[in-house]
Design an enzyme around this catalytic site. Sequence first.
Site, PDB file in Angstrom:
ATOM      1  N   GLU A  91       0.824  -1.211   0.000  1.00  0.00           N
ATOM      2  CA  GLU A  91       0.000   0.000   0.000  1.00  0.00           C
ATOM      3  C   GLU A  91       0.854   1.254   0.000  1.00  0.00           C
ATOM      4  O   GLU A  91       1.975   1.267   0.500  1.00  0.00           O
ATOM      5  CB  GLU A  91      -0.882   0.038   1.255  1.00  0.00           C
ATOM      6  CG  GLU A  91      -1.833  -1.114   1.393  1.00  0.00           C
ATOM      7  CD  GLU A  91      -2.553  -1.084   2.740  1.00  0.00           C
ATOM      8  OE1 GLU A  91      -2.438  -0.076   3.469  1.00  0.00           O
ATOM      9  OE2 GLU A  91      -3.206  -2.080   3.077  1.00  0.00           O
ATOM     10  N   CYS A 104       3.141   8.279   1.674  1.00  0.00           N
ATOM     11  CA  CYS A 104       3.608   7.300   2.644  1.00  0.00           C
ATOM     12  C   CYS A 104       3.740   5.974   1.908  1.00  0.00           C
ATOM     13  O   CYS A 104       2.766   5.488   1.327  1.00  0.00           O
ATOM     14  CB  CYS A 104       2.612   7.180   3.798  1.00  0.00           C
ATOM     15  SG  CYS A 104       3.067   5.960   5.047  1.00  0.00           S
ATOM     16  N   CYS A 111       5.197  -7.449   7.597  1.00  0.00           N
ATOM     17  CA  CYS A 111       6.144  -6.890   8.562  1.00  0.00           C
ATOM     18  C   CYS A 111       6.450  -7.922   9.641  1.00  0.00           C
ATOM     19  O   CYS A 111       5.541  -8.598  10.137  1.00  0.00           O
ATOM     20  CB  CYS A 111       5.560  -5.627   9.205  1.00  0.00           C
ATOM     21  SG  CYS A 111       6.675  -4.824  10.378  1.00  0.00           S
ATOM     22  N   CYS A 115       3.999  -5.499  16.198  1.00  0.00           N
ATOM     23  CA  CYS A 115       3.380  -4.493  17.069  1.00  0.00           C
ATOM     24  C   CYS A 115       1.880  -4.766  17.200  1.00  0.00           C
ATOM     25  O   CYS A 115       1.203  -5.037  16.204  1.00  0.00           O
ATOM     26  CB  CYS A 115       3.620  -3.091  16.518  1.00  0.00           C
ATOM     27  SG  CYS A 115       5.370  -2.639  16.415  1.00  0.00           S
ATOM     28  N   CYS A 118      -0.992  -2.691  15.082  1.00  0.00           N
ATOM     29  CA  CYS A 118      -0.782  -2.426  13.660  1.00  0.00           C
ATOM     30  C   CYS A 118      -1.273  -3.579  12.792  1.00  0.00           C
ATOM     31  O   CYS A 118      -0.911  -4.739  13.019  1.00  0.00           O
ATOM     32  CB  CYS A 118       0.706  -2.171  13.400  1.00  0.00           C
ATOM     33  SG  CYS A 118       1.091  -1.773  11.686  1.00  0.00           S
ATOM     34  N   GLY A 158       5.790  -2.559   6.722  1.00  0.00           N
ATOM     35  CA  GLY A 158       7.171  -2.995   6.876  1.00  0.00           C
ATOM     36  C   GLY A 158       7.994  -2.090   7.772  1.00  0.00           C
ATOM     37  O   GLY A 158       7.586  -0.988   8.130  1.00  0.00           O
ATOM     38  N   GLU A 159       9.169  -2.566   8.147  1.00  0.00           N
ATOM     39  CA  GLU A 159      10.152  -1.832   8.948  1.00  0.00           C
ATOM     40  C   GLU A 159      11.310  -1.446   8.024  1.00  0.00           C
ATOM     41  O   GLU A 159      12.085  -2.302   7.587  1.00  0.00           O
ATOM     42  CB  GLU A 159      10.637  -2.716  10.100  1.00  0.00           C
ATOM     43  CG  GLU A 159      11.939  -2.304  10.748  1.00  0.00           C
ATOM     44  CD  GLU A 159      11.939  -0.904  11.325  1.00  0.00           C
ATOM     45  OE1 GLU A 159      12.825  -0.105  10.948  1.00  0.00           O
ATOM     46  OE2 GLU A 159      11.060  -0.594  12.151  1.00  0.00           O
ATOM     47  N   SER A 213       9.251   5.101  16.371  1.00  0.00           N
ATOM     48  CA  SER A 213       7.963   4.662  16.905  1.00  0.00           C
ATOM     49  C   SER A 213       8.165   4.227  18.347  1.00  0.00           C
ATOM     50  O   SER A 213       8.542   3.094  18.619  1.00  0.00           O
ATOM     51  CB  SER A 213       7.405   3.504  16.056  1.00  0.00           C
ATOM     52  OG  SER A 213       7.137   3.936  14.746  1.00  0.00           O
ATOM     53  N   LEU A 214       7.908   5.139  19.268  1.00  0.00           N
ATOM     54  CA  LEU A 214       8.177   4.888  20.685  1.00  0.00           C
ATOM     55  C   LEU A 214       6.959   4.264  21.363  1.00  0.00           C
ATOM     56  O   LEU A 214       7.030   3.187  21.942  1.00  0.00           O
ATOM     57  CB  LEU A 214       8.574   6.192  21.373  1.00  0.00           C
ATOM     58  CG  LEU A 214       9.083   6.079  22.797  1.00  0.00           C
ATOM     59  CD1 LEU A 214      10.303   5.171  22.897  1.00  0.00           C
ATOM     60  CD2 LEU A 214       9.401   7.474  23.352  1.00  0.00           C
ATOM     61  N   HIS A 215       5.842   4.970  21.357  1.00  0.00           N
ATOM     62  CA  HIS A 215       4.531   4.451  21.749  1.00  0.00           C
ATOM     63  C   HIS A 215       4.382   4.013  23.212  1.00  0.00           C
ATOM     64  O   HIS A 215       3.353   3.426  23.564  1.00  0.00           O
ATOM     65  CB  HIS A 215       4.113   3.272  20.858  1.00  0.00           C
ATOM     66  CG  HIS A 215       4.099   3.584  19.397  1.00  0.00           C
ATOM     67  ND1 HIS A 215       3.490   4.702  18.869  1.00  0.00           N
ATOM     68  CD2 HIS A 215       4.659   2.926  18.337  1.00  0.00           C
ATOM     69  CE1 HIS A 215       3.651   4.720  17.556  1.00  0.00           C
ATOM     70  NE2 HIS A 215       4.367   3.664  17.213  1.00  0.00           N
ATOM     71  N   ASN A 289      -5.549   3.980  15.159  1.00  0.00           N
ATOM     72  CA  ASN A 289      -6.489   3.412  14.190  1.00  0.00           C
ATOM     73  C   ASN A 289      -6.938   2.049  14.694  1.00  0.00           C
ATOM     74  O   ASN A 289      -6.113   1.194  14.998  1.00  0.00           O
ATOM     75  CB  ASN A 289      -5.824   3.264  12.824  1.00  0.00           C
ATOM     76  CG  ASN A 289      -5.604   4.595  12.144  1.00  0.00           C
ATOM     77  OD1 ASN A 289      -6.544   5.309  11.843  1.00  0.00           O
ATOM     78  ND2 ASN A 289      -4.350   4.952  11.928  1.00  0.00           N
ATOM     79  N   CYS A 332      -2.339   2.145   7.885  1.00  0.00           N
ATOM     80  CA  CYS A 332      -1.408   1.178   7.302  1.00  0.00           C
ATOM     81  C   CYS A 332      -1.886  -0.275   7.417  1.00  0.00           C
ATOM     82  O   CYS A 332      -2.240  -0.740   8.490  1.00  0.00           O
ATOM     83  CB  CYS A 332      -0.066   1.341   8.000  1.00  0.00           C
ATOM     84  SG  CYS A 332       1.226   0.343   7.314  1.00  0.00           S
TER      85      CYS A 332
END
Length: 346
Positions: A91, A104, A111, A115, A118, A158-159, A213-215, A289, A332
């Site tokens: 995407e 983006c 991935c 996480c 996601c 993906g990373e 991406s800390l979160h 999301n 995503c």
Amino acid sequence: MKQDLKSMTLAEMQDAFAAIGEPKFRAKQVFVWLHRGAASFDEMTNLSKPLRQRLDGLYDITAPEIVRKLQSQKDGTIKYLWKLRDGNCVESVLMQYHHGNSICISSEVGCPMGCKFCASTLGGLVRRLEPSELLDQVIFAQKDSGMEISNIVLMGIGEPLDNFDNVMRFLELVNSPEGMNISMRHISLSTCGLVPKIDELAKRKLQLTLSVSLHAPNDEVRDRIMPVNKAYPSEELLAACRRYYQATSRRISFEYAMIDGVNDRPEDAKELLRRLKGLPAHFNLIPLNHVEESPLKPSTRAAVAAFQKTLEDGGVTATVRRTLGGDIDASCGQLRRKYNQSKEKR
């Protein structure tokens, strides 16, 4: 097997053409055609037909197929689901801002990071994208939409640092003056925290924006929602961020998905302030999301506002990401997941 021509730099293409007896200016002509979206050698009308036929026998030109294209009626955001040559899908999301058009893009098919919030990671990693396949997302979104793209965000499926070499080659290609010529300062690369790769990236001193991406405010919370934290705990990650800033003088952007009852209390923001003291940083607070397979829920508006105020009162810039494409599953991984589910039902 034919070589992937679009993954070559201009210098590599010139060497390849010289090896088959063609002058360097021919390589530059082909390079320009590819970066303008030529999907076949037949489109390259300033090359002779015999040369086009010869090149077609030696080289492959990637060109993704648009499987689905959704455009938001609210803000014009366009989401593309691309089918690659092996049948896999990724995407891209094209967004319009006052400062220009931003895309983006995905860096992998699936991935491996797992996480919990996601959709991209559901099903794990299938394969890594080639430099040409990253570039194609930018080229063909611009070609299809007619909108000039000035900003790139590597924050799709993906990373990016898990696909380090191919992503570095993509950055070189998209930055090329003979290609799309998009400045490094207009590119943002997101990582969930692969510490050795952050250090490797720092050595290159690229002027892109590193988004981490800390979160979570601490390891106890981050361990629950981000498996990568068990390999690279947050203290190691933040130390790598400090090293990155020292090497590049580029402020770190921290991505922070606001999750109800998990990481969104003012006390969590205060803990972040203590841990990031002295590190120039910006926080991008992201309304979560909802993913059907996940029990996690987005924070309330009041909680997001209180969290933002605590950070800003502590001297850290914090913005709430504007929600775009909410009516088209623009977050995503969602469109790819639904497409794959529909194929399984057939």
